[in-house]
Design a protein around this motif. Sequence first.
Motif, PDB file in Angstrom:
ATOM      1  N   ASP A 242       6.096  -1.090   5.180  1.00 18.84           N
ATOM      2  CA  ASP A 242       7.382  -1.717   5.431  1.00 18.84           C
ATOM      3  C   ASP A 242       7.232  -2.804   6.492  1.00 18.84           C
ATOM      4  O   ASP A 242       6.429  -2.661   7.417  1.00 18.84           O
TER       5      ASP A 242
ATOM      6  N   PRO B 182     -13.363  -3.566  11.637  1.00 20.59           N
ATOM      7  CA  PRO B 182     -11.914  -3.633  11.884  1.00 20.59           C
ATOM      8  C   PRO B 182     -11.541  -4.546  13.049  1.00 20.59           C
ATOM      9  O   PRO B 182     -10.496  -5.171  13.026  1.00 20.59           O
TER      10      PRO B 182
ATOM     11  N   PHE C  64       3.051  -0.829  13.064  1.00 19.53           N
ATOM     12  CA  PHE C  64       1.970   0.085  13.428  1.00 19.53           C
ATOM     13  C   PHE C  64       1.087   0.379  12.212  1.00 19.53           C
ATOM     14  O   PHE C  64      -0.134   0.275  12.280  1.00 19.53           O
ATOM     15  N   SER C  65       1.746   0.724  11.096  1.00 25.91           N
ATOM     16  CA  SER C  65       0.965   1.031   9.890  1.00 25.91           C
ATOM     17  C   SER C  65       0.161  -0.186   9.455  1.00 25.91           C
ATOM     18  O   SER C  65      -0.997  -0.059   9.030  1.00 25.91           O
TER      19      SER C  65
ATOM     20  N   ARG D 238      -1.040  -2.536  11.288  1.00 23.59           N
ATOM     21  CA  ARG D 238      -2.196  -2.722  12.185  1.00 23.59           C
ATOM     22  C   ARG D 238      -3.256  -1.654  11.940  1.00 23.59           C
ATOM     23  O   ARG D 238      -4.459  -1.909  12.032  1.00 23.59           O
ATOM     24  N   VAL D 239      -2.788  -0.441  11.641  1.00 19.04           N
ATOM     25  CA  VAL D 239      -3.736   0.645  11.382  1.00 19.04           C
ATOM     26  C   VAL D 239      -4.531   0.373  10.112  1.00 19.04           C
ATOM     27  O   VAL D 239      -5.755   0.534  10.068  1.00 19.04           O
ATOM     28  N   LEU D 240      -3.829  -0.054   9.074  1.00 21.27           N
ATOM     29  CA  LEU D 240      -4.481  -0.207   7.774  1.00 21.27           C
ATOM     30  C   LEU D 240      -5.428  -1.400   7.746  1.00 21.27           C
ATOM     31  O   LEU D 240      -6.417  -1.396   7.014  1.00 21.27           O
ATOM     32  N   ALA D 241      -5.101  -2.425   8.549  1.00 22.16           N
ATOM     33  CA  ALA D 241      -5.947  -3.621   8.539  1.00 22.16           C
ATOM     34  C   ALA D 241      -7.339  -3.282   9.044  1.00 22.16           C
ATOM     35  O   ALA D 241      -7.508  -2.806  10.166  1.00 22.16           O
ATOM     36  N   GLY D 242      -8.310  -3.497   8.208  1.00 25.99           N
ATOM     37  CA  GLY D 242      -9.700  -3.267   8.609  1.00 25.99           C
ATOM     38  C   GLY D 242     -10.181  -1.857   8.381  1.00 25.99           C
ATOM     39  O   GLY D 242     -11.336  -1.547   8.632  1.00 25.99           O
ATOM     40  N   THR D 243      -9.297  -0.966   7.926  1.00 26.20           N
ATOM     41  CA  THR D 243      -9.732   0.413   7.674  1.00 26.20           C
ATOM     42  C   THR D 243      -9.606   0.721   6.185  1.00 26.20           C
ATOM     43  O   THR D 243     -10.551   0.574   5.430  1.00 26.20           O
ATOM     44  N   ALA D 244      -8.384   1.141   5.807  1.00 26.35           N
ATOM     45  CA  ALA D 244      -8.183   1.426   4.386  1.00 26.35           C
ATOM     46  C   ALA D 244      -8.102   0.127   3.591  1.00 26.35           C
ATOM     47  O   ALA D 244      -8.409   0.088   2.410  1.00 26.35           O
TER      48      ALA D 244
ATOM     49  N   ASP E  82       7.373  -1.789   9.924  1.00 26.11           N
ATOM     50  CA  ASP E  82       6.361  -0.828  10.363  1.00 26.11           C
ATOM     51  C   ASP E  82       5.069  -1.561  10.730  1.00 26.11           C
ATOM     52  O   ASP E  82       4.093  -1.543   9.998  1.00 26.11           O
TER      53      ASP E  82
END
Lengths: 573, 212
Positions: A84, A40, A89-90, A92-98, A87
């Motif tokens: 969205d 990530p 934050f979402s 950045r969170v999703l990049a490299g994880t889900a 959004d």
Amino acid sequence: MEDIRKPEPTFEDLGPAAAARLGAVIGGSLEKGLEVRLDPDASLEDVRVGHYVAIQGQSARFFGMITDISLDALDERLAKTPPDRADSFSARVLAGTATFAVLKVVPSLMLPSPALRGSTGSPRTDSTAAPRTDSGLQPARTIPAHFAPVLKASAQDVEVVFGAEDAKHPRHFTVGTPLEMEVQVALDLGKFTERSNGVFGKSGTGKTFLTRLLLIGILQKGAATNLVFDMHNEYGWEGSSEGRDGRTVKGLKQLFPSRVAIFSLDEASSRRRKVQPDFVVEIGYSDIEPEDIVTLRETLDLTQPMLDSVQLLARRYGRGWLKEVLAEAAAEQTTRERLRELAGGIEAHESALAGLFRRLQGLAGRCPFLVPEPRDNAVQRLLDYLQRGTHVVLEFGGHSSLEAYILVANVLTRRIFDRYKKLTEERQGTGAPRPQPLMITIEEAHKFLSPELAHQTIFGTIAREGRKYNVALLVIDQRPSAIDGEVLSQVGTKIVCQLDNERDVEAVLAGASGRSELRGVLAKLDSKQQALMFGHALPMPVVVRVRDYGSPESYKSLGEPTAPAASVRDLFP
Amino acid sequence: MSRDSTDAQGKRLGQILAASTRSFTAQAQELHRPPPLGALVRAEGPTLSSSAGVANPGIYAVVMGSKTESVEGRLPVATGWELRDGAAVLREEPHLSKLLATTFEAAVVAHDAGEGMRVGLAPRPAPLYGFVQECPPEADVAQALAASLDFLPLLLSAAPDLAEEAAAACLRLLAEGQRDPEAFLLRAGKRLAVLLARDPARLESALRRLAK
């Protein structure tokens, strides 16, 4: 040059700490390549196809190249319903994880840990062991397990794989740097000159630039003696730089004045360019053999009956056949009766003979270096120079037509190869060392090595058999698909700049291990100063940004070596 | 990790009335004042020979929800319609407070073990009537849980209908004890993204709450 006492990097030096982590192995196969999930915190956009990576297995370190990059998601609904736009934050969170990136890595080599190589540090040798290099590298015959860390290749990795241009590797020559790395990639010119090689790429991609560097390397390292058929006067004296500034760069003679001779087919052109040729080449009519005319089939538009007539004329007149033909053709009064008489005498077709005469007369008119009686024996002089270990660049001056190039290259090469062949056989008989390798550089190689000609010309013979006699070709071409497939398969090391044509890409990668992956790498090369190199002289494929050539700094490391080149003096006894 | 003394001395929040290996229910010490959703709390653990080396073992849990209801097991009767608000009703009729109780449920995520705090279910449930104390974000246990985030899978599986809400609330509370709360929330979000990747609706809900 680096200090020879500097220790070789060891397996332990290459631990995970030695390089930045990119991700982990999550699947794949030896045949199709490994899938590597990007971490990530690793920047996807800093990863490029062609980058060179190391994989730290439990008992071996693997080396490979990134050949593809793709995006994936743990659940496809996530990828299809992006967060969205507001959004962040979402996102950045999703990049490299889900959602994440997957790299395709083809492992080429492996370096077993010292424990697996025995207490002496030498790899185990048994009948099933893979061929290996002195550093202990072996072709990758297995793959690392799941979740093995994948690292950006470090400078030590590159040195382990390719060696370095230093005192320990006297034949290694730096050709450039891997993509996005500052470490240098060295080519083993000793291995390079063992076999024929090719520099391919579409027009304007830097083939000449690269070839000039290779020739300099061969010269500097004493790996072979060069004979260069220099169609556009680019190698001997000054050549034009690859840049747009029109600046000139030094040629071989300027860098190695005492070890390079310039032969010229066009003395006037040489003098206009302020070049003092060492020898002006004239080729006698009697030096032209039927085989030389066969190679001009396409350029002179010769039909099969015309070629048959050449053979018949040669049979009739012997070595003086061309002189006879040109004398007949020069006689304005050559009547139909005379032609019929000639044709009848050799059992040739009259119209074919007439066509042949016209074409050969035209050829002689366009090639003023073709003379009835040359002032000197160019072949013998050329051999004299080569025997002394002097590298020869034959400039074509203003005679840069394809027909002149093909004819001269063919005539001279045939005789030189014959000489090398005899010499090698003589030495085999006496147990003396083989002669210094000879590397013959030809441009527009597909004109010599097309499927129609490859079995009839000396270049086809050298490509197939030259290795036995220490003679190899360095072919430079922009249309590898027009080169005979069998010849191309004999090309040991291929250096490929950008190619557009799908058939050319297919041809140049034919027979290469992992060619479908290499195709992707090739497609992503920059149009200048980047090349994919693979084959005999390289332990694994690598994309390089070609080193600088033409700046004052670059000349400092590209001139005469500080120590005398080995083995030139014992080229010929 | 050794348990911080502040854990033992944290503010008392409630008393355990029901307990299982996975969770416990406690009555809040004050009516209508349960610990907030997602709060990390510490319950007294059983003092057994297996807890040797831990003088006062704790069970750590995350508050998954709370409720206030009649202690008689039926709905109270509405009253005080003429008063301004509900607080005034309780002031005017103080006996009602004795008939109501606020309870909260907490999902077990860690416990003290011989060598320190260990993420996971305790070997035995918390004993009834044990007290529940707050475990603030700056406490060592909270810091350790925030550092590893290994408690999240347990938390998400505790009560599927509310788990992501409670998990997000817990992470926001833990963030208050972090030096860089934003970086912590991003890291925690990434862990949630992996754990809830197969359930995009729950993931989206958790991330929205985390981002607030």
